[in-house]
Design a protein around this motif. Structure first.
Motif, PDB file in Angstrom:
ATOM      1  N   ASP A  88     -11.694   0.305  15.961  1.00  0.00           N
ATOM      2  CA  ASP A  88     -10.695   0.362  14.764  1.00  0.00           C
ATOM      3  C   ASP A  88      -9.623   1.651  15.534  1.00  0.00           C
ATOM      4  O   ASP A  88      -8.520   0.510  14.998  1.00  0.00           O
ATOM      5  N   GLU A  89      -9.756   2.059  16.011  1.00  0.00           N
ATOM      6  CA  GLU A  89      -8.529   2.546  16.232  1.00  0.00           C
ATOM      7  C   GLU A  89      -7.518   1.326  17.595  1.00  0.00           C
ATOM      8  O   GLU A  89      -6.452   1.339  16.878  1.00  0.00           O
ATOM      9  N   LEU A  90      -8.123   0.750  17.900  1.00  0.00           N
ATOM     10  CA  LEU A  90      -7.181  -0.341  18.684  1.00  0.00           C
ATOM     11  C   LEU A  90      -6.425  -1.279  17.685  1.00  0.00           C
ATOM     12  O   LEU A  90      -5.332  -1.595  17.687  1.00  0.00           O
ATOM     13  N   ALA A  91      -7.141  -1.515  16.860  1.00  0.00           N
ATOM     14  CA  ALA A  91      -7.260  -2.656  15.877  1.00  0.00           C
ATOM     15  C   ALA A  91      -5.428  -2.232  15.019  1.00  0.00           C
ATOM     16  O   ALA A  91      -4.485  -2.821  15.317  1.00  0.00           O
ATOM     17  N   VAL A  92      -5.735  -1.093  14.429  1.00  0.00           N
ATOM     18  CA  VAL A  92      -5.035  -0.737  13.506  1.00  0.00           C
ATOM     19  C   VAL A  92      -3.945  -0.635  14.811  1.00  0.00           C
ATOM     20  O   VAL A  92      -2.789  -0.493  13.654  1.00  0.00           O
ATOM     21  N   LEU A  93      -4.009   0.329  15.679  1.00  0.00           N
ATOM     22  CA  LEU A  93      -2.128   0.132  16.363  1.00  0.00           C
ATOM     23  C   LEU A  93      -1.766  -0.718  17.064  1.00  0.00           C
ATOM     24  O   LEU A  93      -0.343  -1.183  16.229  1.00  0.00           O
ATOM     25  N   ASP A  94      -1.763  -1.592  16.961  1.00  0.00           N
ATOM     26  CA  ASP A  94      -1.723  -3.864  17.146  1.00  0.00           C
ATOM     27  C   ASP A  94      -0.799  -3.901  16.020  1.00  0.00           C
ATOM     28  O   ASP A  94       0.079  -4.497  15.815  1.00  0.00           O
ATOM     29  N   SER A  95      -2.044  -3.299  14.461  1.00  0.00           N
ATOM     30  CA  SER A  95      -1.107  -4.715  13.390  1.00  0.00           C
ATOM     31  C   SER A  95       0.202  -3.022  12.716  1.00  0.00           C
ATOM     32  O   SER A  95       0.828  -4.270  12.399  1.00  0.00           O
ATOM     33  N   LEU A  96       0.318  -1.997  13.082  1.00  0.00           N
ATOM     34  CA  LEU A  96       1.053  -0.782  13.220  1.00  0.00           C
ATOM     35  C   LEU A  96       2.180  -1.878  14.200  1.00  0.00           C
ATOM     36  O   LEU A  96       3.581  -1.474  13.141  1.00  0.00           O
ATOM     37  N   ASP A  97       1.875  -2.349  14.788  1.00  0.00           N
ATOM     38  CA  ASP A  97       3.071  -1.786  15.928  1.00  0.00           C
ATOM     39  C   ASP A  97       3.468  -3.745  15.987  1.00  0.00           C
ATOM     40  O   ASP A  97       4.832  -3.840  16.284  1.00  0.00           O
ATOM     41  N   MET A  98       2.749  -4.692  14.891  1.00  0.00           N
ATOM     42  CA  MET A  98       3.139  -6.086  15.710  1.00  0.00           C
ATOM     43  C   MET A  98       2.788  -6.665  14.617  1.00  0.00           C
ATOM     44  O   MET A  98       3.622  -7.775  14.075  1.00  0.00           O
TER      45      MET A  98
ATOM     46  N   PRO B 136      -0.148  -5.062   6.205  1.00  0.00           N
ATOM     47  CA  PRO B 136      -1.536  -5.713   7.460  1.00  0.00           C
ATOM     48  C   PRO B 136      -3.270  -4.976   6.940  1.00  0.00           C
ATOM     49  O   PRO B 136      -4.028  -5.334   7.481  1.00  0.00           O
ATOM     50  N   PHE B 137      -2.948  -3.842   6.312  1.00  0.00           N
ATOM     51  CA  PHE B 137      -4.319  -3.123   6.288  1.00  0.00           C
ATOM     52  C   PHE B 137      -4.701  -3.165   4.071  1.00  0.00           C
ATOM     53  O   PHE B 137      -5.381  -2.239   4.262  1.00  0.00           O
ATOM     54  N   HIS B 138      -3.930  -4.330   3.558  1.00  0.00           N
ATOM     55  CA  HIS B 138      -4.473  -4.510   2.222  1.00  0.00           C
ATOM     56  C   HIS B 138      -5.393  -5.878   2.567  1.00  0.00           C
ATOM     57  O   HIS B 138      -5.283  -6.359   3.503  1.00  0.00           O
TER      58      HIS B 138
ATOM     59  N   LEU C 176       0.727  -0.934   0.144  1.00  0.00           N
ATOM     60  CA  LEU C 176      -0.306  -0.086  -0.141  1.00  0.00           C
ATOM     61  C   LEU C 176       1.069   1.589  -0.062  1.00  0.00           C
ATOM     62  O   LEU C 176       2.229   0.776   0.590  1.00  0.00           O
ATOM     63  N   ASP C 177       0.240   2.109  -0.404  1.00  0.00           N
ATOM     64  CA  ASP C 177       1.060   3.582  -0.565  1.00  0.00           C
ATOM     65  C   ASP C 177       1.051   4.135   1.205  1.00  0.00           C
ATOM     66  O   ASP C 177      -0.270   4.499   2.093  1.00  0.00           O
ATOM     67  N   ASP C 178       1.754   4.652   1.595  1.00  0.00           N
ATOM     68  CA  ASP C 178       1.630   5.276   2.869  1.00  0.00           C
ATOM     69  C   ASP C 178       0.392   6.004   3.039  1.00  0.00           C
ATOM     70  O   ASP C 178       0.092   6.238   3.970  1.00  0.00           O
ATOM     71  N   ALA C 179       0.036   7.103   2.078  1.00  0.00           N
ATOM     72  CA  ALA C 179      -1.792   7.948   1.865  1.00  0.00           C
ATOM     73  C   ALA C 179      -3.063   6.547   2.084  1.00  0.00           C
ATOM     74  O   ALA C 179      -3.640   6.975   2.322  1.00  0.00           O
ATOM     75  N   GLU C 180      -2.483   5.181   1.182  1.00  0.00           N
ATOM     76  CA  GLU C 180      -3.344   4.730   2.480  1.00  0.00           C
ATOM     77  C   GLU C 180      -3.405   4.118   3.406  1.00  0.00           C
ATOM     78  O   GLU C 180      -4.560   3.571   3.913  1.00  0.00           O
ATOM     79  N   ARG C 181      -2.063   4.197   3.545  1.00  0.00           N
ATOM     80  CA  ARG C 181      -2.520   3.338   5.612  1.00  0.00           C
ATOM     81  C   ARG C 181      -2.966   4.612   6.058  1.00  0.00           C
ATOM     82  O   ARG C 181      -2.564   5.688   6.146  1.00  0.00           O
TER      83      ARG C 181
ATOM     84  N   PHE D 142      12.403   4.399  24.488  1.00  0.00           N
ATOM     85  CA  PHE D 142      12.921   3.579  23.114  1.00  0.00           C
ATOM     86  C   PHE D 142      11.453   4.177  21.765  1.00  0.00           C
ATOM     87  O   PHE D 142      10.851   4.768  22.360  1.00  0.00           O
ATOM     88  N   ASP D 143      11.885   3.309  20.902  1.00  0.00           N
ATOM     89  CA  ASP D 143      11.091   3.937  19.672  1.00  0.00           C
ATOM     90  C   ASP D 143      10.184   2.258  19.175  1.00  0.00           C
ATOM     91  O   ASP D 143      11.267   1.281  19.400  1.00  0.00           O
ATOM     92  N   THR D 144       9.475   2.494  19.020  1.00  0.00           N
ATOM     93  CA  THR D 144       8.321   1.178  19.137  1.00  0.00           C
ATOM     94  C   THR D 144       8.872   1.113  17.026  1.00  0.00           C
ATOM     95  O   THR D 144       7.819   2.459  16.703  1.00  0.00           O
ATOM     96  N   VAL D 145       8.311  -0.104  16.338  1.00  0.00           N
ATOM     97  CA  VAL D 145       8.789   0.426  15.019  1.00  0.00           C
ATOM     98  C   VAL D 145       7.594  -0.357  14.408  1.00  0.00           C
ATOM     99  O   VAL D 145       7.767  -1.513  14.769  1.00  0.00           O
ATOM    100  N   ASP D 146       7.010   0.413  13.653  1.00  0.00           N
ATOM    101  CA  ASP D 146       6.793  -0.238  12.493  1.00  0.00           C
ATOM    102  C   ASP D 146       7.371  -1.910  11.944  1.00  0.00           C
ATOM    103  O   ASP D 146       8.202  -0.937  10.720  1.00  0.00           O
TER     104      ASP D 146
END
Length: 493
Positions: free
Chosen positions: A102-112, A333-335, A7-12, A40-44
């Motif tokens: 939806d917000e919490l699901a997105v955070l976990d998909s980004l995070d792990m 994860p968002f496709h 996905l493009d950044d704009a679609e994420r 510390f940084d948490t990384v996508d």
């Protein structure tokens, strides 16, 4: 498919929670900068870019969080509320999580890196968990005991006190719910430490709790790595540790608990067998077997990473297994077409890759379906031709890798299924219900699925492991023993 879906950044998605501000510690109802000043940084894992700067709790921070939890435990605003009021608060928590699914699901998909369809289910399941435990406060009974006519003997079930809840990086929101639900229902207070690789959903839940009537200090959240966890597990003011994670860390927690005899619940690793008999629905069994080691990129404690198939149907089952593996498309994860996201971190990807190399060194052959050599993506893979002493067979891989082996009869299947230090789960595939129940009874595993894989209760049945897969149970009636003490009162008239 020649490459993972992109996905493009704009679609994420870009949640407002990731506003560029450093994430602090939740202590006594207030967001607090760490005394240690460490972050510390948490990384996508999909993009390799930092998502947020997160505070790392030191010993002084943990001291403050535990002290806040102790004050809240003893305060009338928590200790003296009615069971009905406790139930109402738990239902509030469920409602606020549901509003932000939806917000919490997105955070976990980004995070792990988990695909959005999976992380959304994890949030929905967590909502059900809190609603399940909302029913418990009004049903925690003591007993009366036979006694002399001049006496009255009875028992009370009382909360332990301060619970240290430590979660792993896979399925972070579900694991937190599994610990917060019973701890709060039974009247305890909590200091939660999410995994350093995936702390975002826990920190966001900390914000959401302020929209409920949960008193300050009842739930505190301290992010950080191993040092933060050690400060919590070794703290003299913590009455219980509930831990989900690796066997190695679990052993250290158990050893440390001996210093002050903390109560512990340990949900550790697994090396679960998928046992396929010759009379099974082979197509359904193949679908379940692939889900067992590929779903969630294999990053699950119950992963069915040892596939045992009866010799007479091995070749046919192997064909079906490969066919089912093609359904597990890799991608962002968002496709919408993604079934498997990337592994959670570079370090973990290298660890899982080392098992594939070890399997080759042991003379094994690998069957891989999907693109390789793209970032942290790893396609479903099974290994053949290795002995039962190979690393890939003995150790928990925690990736989309399984060993495919044959057995002759039920005795052989049970012997191979039990040939592990672990005992978290197993799945059995057969159309013979007598065989299914007899096999389930003899497998040394805490959960056995028959003609299914991965069913998870929101609280009605216990979950936990035999042998080195852990100590104690989450869920079920058994969970009351994990979060309460029984007090005997003997009255003489």
């Amino acid at each position: 498919m020649t490459a993972p879906l992109k996905l493009d950044d704009a679609e994420r998605p870009a949640p407002s929670f990731l506003d560029g501000k450093a994430k602090q510690l939740l202590i006594d109802g207030a967001w607090t900068a760490p005394r240690s000043a460490e972050t510390f940084d948490t990384v996508d894992p999909t993009t390799g870019r930092a998502l947020a700067r997160v505070s790392s709790a030191g010993q002084e921070d943990v001291d403050l969080a535990v002290a806040a939890a102790r004050r809240a435990f003893e305060a009338p605003s928590w200790a003296d509320i009615t069971p009905y009021e406790r139930s109402r608060v738990l239902l509030q928590i469920a409602d606020v999580l549901e509003e932000h699914t939806d917000e919490l699901a997105v955070l976990d998909s980004l995070d792990m890196g988990g695909p959005l369809w999976m992380t959304r289910w994890l949030v929905e399941h967590s909502v059900e968990v809190f609603r399940h435990y909302a029913g418990w406060p009004t049903k925690i009974y003591g007993q009366t005991a036979p006694s002399d006519p001049a006496a009255f003997n009875y028992t009370l079930r009382q909360p332990l006190g301060v619970v240290g809840a430590i979660t792993a990086w896979n399925g972070p929101i579900l694991q937190l719910a599994w610990k917060l639900g019973p701890a709060l229902a039974t009247g305890n207070t909590v200091v939660a430490k999410p995994a350093a690789w995936s702390p975002l959903s826990a920190l966001r839940i900390g914000e959401l709790l302020t929209a409920t009537d949960l008193p300050p200090g009842v739930v505190n959240i301290v992010s950080g790595g191993a040092a933060s966890g050690e400060a919590l597990t070794g703290h003299g003011g913590v009455d219980k540790i509930s831990f989900t994670g690796s066997l190695a860390v679990g052993k250290r927690i158990l050893a440390a608990s001996g210093n002050d005899l903390k109560r512990v619940t340990l949900e550790l690793g697994g090396k679960s067998p998928t046992i396929v008999f010759d009379d099974a629905d082979l197509k359904a069994a193949a679908k379940g077997a692939v889900a067992g080691f590929a779903q969630g990129s294999g990053e699950g404690c119950v992963a069915g990473s040892r596939i045992l198939v009866q010799e007479s149907v091995r070749e046919r089952f192997r064909e079906l297994l490969v066919q089912e593996m093609h359904a597990y498309t890799l991608g962002d994860p968002f496709h919408p077409d993604t079934r498997m996201g990337p592994l959670a971190s570079r370090r973990h990807f290298e660890r899982v890759s080392s098992y594939l190399e070890s399997a080759r060194e042991d003379g094994g052959t690998l069957e891989t379906v999907g693109p390789t050599g793209h970032g942290l993506y790893m396609p479903p893979t099974f290994v053949e031709g290795v002995g039962s002493d190979a690393r890939v067979v003995r150790e928990e891989v925690f990736g989309p890798v399984a060993s495919l082996m044959a057995f002759t009869d039920a005795e052989d299947a049970i012997a191979q299924g039990n040939d592990t230090v672990y005992g978290l789960s197993a799945s059995v595939w057969t159309s013979n219900l007598t065989r299914a129940h007899r096999t389930a009874a003899r497998l040394r595993a805490g959960t056995v699925w028959i003609n299914a894989f991965g069913d998870m209760s929101a609280g009605t049945v216990p979950f936990g492991g035999f042998k080195q897969s852990g100590i104690g149970r989450e869920h079920g009636i058994e969970v009351l023993d994990a979060y309460t003490e029984t007090k005997t009162v003997m009255v003489h008239f």
